[in-house]
Design a protein around this motif. Sequence first.
Motif, mmCIF file in Angstrom:
data_model
loop_
_atom_site.group_PDB
_atom_site.id
_atom_site.type_symbol
_atom_site.label_atom_id
_atom_site.label_comp_id
_atom_site.label_asym_id
_atom_site.label_seq_id
_atom_site.Cartn_x
_atom_site.Cartn_y
_atom_site.Cartn_z
ATOM 1 N N LEU A 37 0.842 -1.198 0.000
ATOM 2 C CA LEU A 37 0.000 0.000 0.000
ATOM 3 C C LEU A 37 0.872 1.241 0.000
ATOM 4 N N ASP A 38 0.381 2.269 -0.641
ATOM 5 C CA ASP A 38 1.010 3.585 -0.522
ATOM 6 C C ASP A 38 0.511 4.169 0.805
ATOM 7 N N ARG A 39 1.452 4.545 1.697
ATOM 8 C CA ARG A 39 1.032 5.000 3.029
ATOM 9 C C ARG A 39 0.094 6.209 2.962
ATOM 10 N N LEU A 42 -3.603 5.673 3.380
ATOM 11 C CA LEU A 42 -4.131 5.536 4.741
ATOM 12 C C LEU A 42 -4.063 6.877 5.485
ATOM 13 N N GLY A 43 -3.683 7.927 4.769
ATOM 14 C CA GLY A 43 -3.596 9.243 5.404
ATOM 15 C C GLY A 43 -2.367 9.364 6.297
ATOM 16 N N LEU A 44 -1.363 8.496 6.096
ATOM 17 C CA LEU A 44 -0.160 8.546 6.923
ATOM 18 C C LEU A 44 0.860 9.427 6.217
ATOM 19 N N LYS A 45 0.969 10.659 6.660
ATOM 20 C CA LYS A 45 1.859 11.581 5.961
ATOM 21 C C LYS A 45 3.187 11.687 6.687
ATOM 22 N N LYS A 46 3.215 12.488 7.733
ATOM 23 C CA LYS A 46 4.490 12.712 8.396
ATOM 24 C C LYS A 46 4.388 12.211 9.829
ATOM 25 N N GLU A 47 5.385 11.485 10.281
ATOM 26 C CA GLU A 47 5.366 10.988 11.647
ATOM 27 C C GLU A 47 5.647 12.141 12.612
#
Length: 194
Positions: A37-39, A42-47
């Motif tokens: 999956l492209d992160r 999933l709305g996972l942008k910046k940690e």
Amino acid sequence: MARVPIFASKFIVLLLLSSFATILVTGDEDHEFVRRLDRKLLGLKKEKLSHFKLYWHDILTGPNPSAVQVVPPPSNTSRTAFGLVRMIDNPLTLGPEMSSKMVGRAQGFYAQASQEDIGLLMAMNFAFIEGKYNGSTITVLGKNSVLSTVREMPVIGGSGLFRFARGYVQARTQKFDMATGDATVEYNVYVFHY
Ligand SMILES: *[C@@H]1O[C@H](CO)[C@@H](O)[C@H](O)[C@H]1NC(C)=O
Ligand SMILES: *[C@@H]1O[C@H](CO)[C@@H](O)[C@H](O)[C@H]1NC(C)=O
């Protein structure tokens, strides 16, 4: 005469490309239960790294205890109460006083897992109820040597806004009532999450 090698090399390239494609497709067919999956999907942008400071209240006495013993220690291990298990649903507040704003609850259990000293196994979810964190949880699992000034325990995961969470907590006893066993503990939570 000169055209033959060009045609041949094109053919070889095509052959290579098609065999790569075969490998990729075969890989997918072998593992239909997994896909990459492209992160961003999933709305996972910046940690982010967040620090939460909370007070954890372990209330053993009174009409509404938040920590109840569910497994008593065997009588012959009473020196350290090895084997004791208490289920907790402890308030997490912004300030050290119980009257201060409650932002969540620490739900889980702790167990006396050391025969030599007081060393608890803590297994609990910090279940938040405040603002955008409402419904999100942070999971803490670790060893709590309660007589030490600072105890560090791992954050092993989370849910909601804390998906993929990792980090640690540091616990410091703020108040301990020798007569009742009630305790207030300051928890500093350092957590990476998205
Ligand atoms: C406690 O008693 C049980 C039952 O007699 C025994 O099996 C166990 O080894 C004892 N534990 C200790 C730490 O003495
Ligand atoms: C938190 O979420 C629950 C369930 O969705 C809701 O009932 C409750 O009112 C919310 N609390 C706050 C403080 O927003």
